[in-house]
Design an enzyme around this catalytic site. Structure first.
Site, PDB file in Angstrom:
ATOM      1  N   THR A  30      40.606  24.354 -53.871  1.00 22.83           N
ATOM      2  CA  THR A  30      40.890  22.913 -53.847  1.00 22.83           C
ATOM      3  C   THR A  30      40.884  22.399 -52.410  1.00 22.83           C
ATOM      4  OG1 THR A  30      42.360  23.354 -55.725  1.00 22.83           O
ATOM      5  CG2 THR A  30      42.479  21.147 -54.746  1.00 22.83           C
ATOM      6  N   ALA A  82      48.349  24.478 -56.046  1.00 19.87           N
ATOM      7  CA  ALA A  82      49.340  25.448 -56.524  1.00 19.87           C
ATOM      8  C   ALA A  82      48.718  26.226 -57.675  1.00 19.87           C
ATOM      9  CB  ALA A  82      50.592  24.720 -57.004  1.00 19.87           C
ATOM     10  N   GLY A  95      48.223  32.444 -54.786  1.00 17.34           N
ATOM     11  CA  GLY A  95      47.034  33.060 -55.385  1.00 17.34           C
ATOM     12  C   GLY A  95      46.012  33.458 -54.325  1.00 17.34           C
ATOM     13  N   GLU A 102      51.765  28.796 -45.767  1.00 21.42           N
ATOM     14  CA  GLU A 102      51.875  27.568 -46.571  1.00 21.42           C
ATOM     15  C   GLU A 102      53.335  27.115 -46.660  1.00 21.42           C
ATOM     16  OE1 GLU A 102      47.906  28.238 -49.329  1.00 21.42           O
ATOM     17  OE2 GLU A 102      49.835  28.793 -50.166  1.00 21.42           O
TER      18      GLU A 102
HETATM   19  C1  5RP Z   1      46.865  29.889 -51.884  1.00 15.07           C
HETATM   20  C2  5RP Z   1      47.468  28.971 -52.879  1.00 15.07           C
HETATM   21  C3  5RP Z   1      46.570  28.042 -53.603  1.00 15.07           C
HETATM   22  O1  5RP Z   1      47.003  26.734 -53.392  1.00 15.07           O
HETATM   23  C4  5RP Z   1      46.594  28.339 -55.088  1.00 15.07           C
HETATM   24  O2  5RP Z   1      46.305  29.703 -55.290  1.00 15.07           O
HETATM   25  C5  5RP Z   1      45.571  27.470 -55.847  1.00 15.07           C
HETATM   26  O3  5RP Z   1      44.283  27.808 -55.429  1.00 15.07           O
HETATM   27  P1  5RP Z   1      42.983  27.017 -55.854  1.00 15.07           P
HETATM   28  O4  5RP Z   1      42.948  25.754 -55.077  1.00 15.07           O
HETATM   29  O5  5RP Z   1      41.847  27.950 -55.485  1.00 15.07           O
HETATM   30  O6  5RP Z   1      43.037  26.758 -57.343  1.00 15.07           O
HETATM   31  O7  5RP Z   1      48.652  28.961 -53.112  1.00 15.07           O
HETATM   32  O8  5RP Z   1      47.801  30.793 -51.337  1.00 15.07           O
END
Ligand code: 5RP
Length: 221
Positions: A30, A82, A95, A102
Site C-alpha cells: 500500500t 495494517a 506483515g 513503524e
Molecule cells: C508492514 C506492515 C504493513 O502495513 C502491513 O503488513 C500491510 O501491508 P500491505 O500494504 O502490503 O497490505 O505492517 O510491516
C-alpha cells in the site's frame, strides 16, 4: 501493482497532506503505491521520514527529501497500512517485518492515517497472526512464554529485520483484550516490538470498498 481498493483509498489519503509538510510513511504494498501516487500527483512536501529501507529506496528513486527519525521532533501525519484494524482503531501490523520502525515513527506523529482495503477492517483482531520482533537468542524462551497463554509462535523463515533480529508470527492468541496482550508480550525479556498497536492506534482509517467507494472513519475520542 496494488488492488483497486487500495488504490482508491491511497488517492483519498494523499489529499490529507499539507503543503510543505514533513510526513511519515510505513512499509508494504500500500505504501509503495502511496509513494508512486505522491510522485505522480507532484505533491509539494518538504520531505518524509520512512520506516523501511524498501520505502526509502523508492523515495530516493523519485528524489524525495528524506529525514532521519532522530533529526525530527514531530511529524504531522504518518501514513501506513495494517494487516488488520478494528472499530477501536487497534491494529495488527508487521506483515512486512518493519513493525519496530513503524511503531517508533507513528509514535512521533500527531495523526496516524491507516489506508486499507475493506478485507482488513475486522470486528475482532486475530485472524491474522501477530508478528513480534525478537532478539534471536531469546527465541526458545519467548515461544514458551507465549505457549503459556495458549499461543503458537512460529519463526518467520528467511527473515532478518533491519535491526538484525528475527520475527515470530504468533497464532491462536486470545485477543479479547488486546491492550493486556500487548503489555504482556512487551514485558517478555528479548521482545523488541509486538505488532499489536493498541496504544498508538490509528486516528483515521481510510477504507477502499468493492462498490468503488471510500469510507473515512475517525477515531472516537
Ligand atoms: C508492514 C506492515 C504493513 O502495513 C502491513 O503488513 C500491510 O501491508 P500491505 O500494504 O502490503 O497490505 O505492517 O510491516
Amino acid at each position: 501493482m496494488v488492488n483497486k481498493l487500495k488504490d482508491i483509498a491511497v488517492k483519498t489519503a494523499i489529499k490529507y497532506i499539507k503543503d510543505n509538510s514533513i510526513i511519515g510513511i510505513g512499509s508494504g504494498t500500500t505504501i509503495s503505491h502511496f509513494i508512486d501516487i505522491l510522485f505522480a500527483k507532484k505533491k509539494n512536501i518538504k520531505g518524509l521520514v520512512s520506516a523501511s529501507k524498501i520505502s526509502t529506496n523508492k523515495l530516493k528513486k523519485y528524489n524525495f527529501n528524506i529525514y532521519k527519525v532522530n533529526k525530527i521532533e514531530k511529524i504531522g501525519i504518518y501514513f501506513d497500512s495494517a494487516d488488520e484494524i478494528n472499530y477501536k482503531m487497534q491494529m495488527i501490523k508487521g506483515g512486512g517485518a518493519a513493525l519496530t520502525n513503524e511503531k517508533i515513527i507513528s509514535s512521533i506523529a500527531d495523526i496516524f492515517i491507516c489506508i486499507i482495503d475493506e478485507s482488513k477492517y475486522v470486528k475482532n483482531l486475530g485472524l491474522h497472526p501477530v508478528p513480534i520482533e525478537i532478539i534471536p537468542l531469546a527465541k526458545k524462551f519467548i515461544i514458551k512464554k507465549l505457549l503459556y497463554i495458549g499461543a503458537i509462535a512460529k519463526p518467520r523463515i528467511n527473515t532478518i529485520t533491519e535491526h538484525g533480529n528475527i520475527i515470530l508470527d504468533v497464532y491462536k492468541l486470545n485477543l479479547y483484550n488486546p491492550i493486556k496482550i500487548e503489555k504482556y508480550i512487551n514485558n517478555i525479556p528479548g521482545v523488541i516490538t509486538v505488532g499489536l498497536f493498541t496504544q498508538r492506534c490509528a486516528d483515521i482509517v481510510i477504507i477502499g470498498k468493492s462498490n468503488n467507494t471510500v469510507s473515512v472513519i475517525h477515531k472516537k475520542s
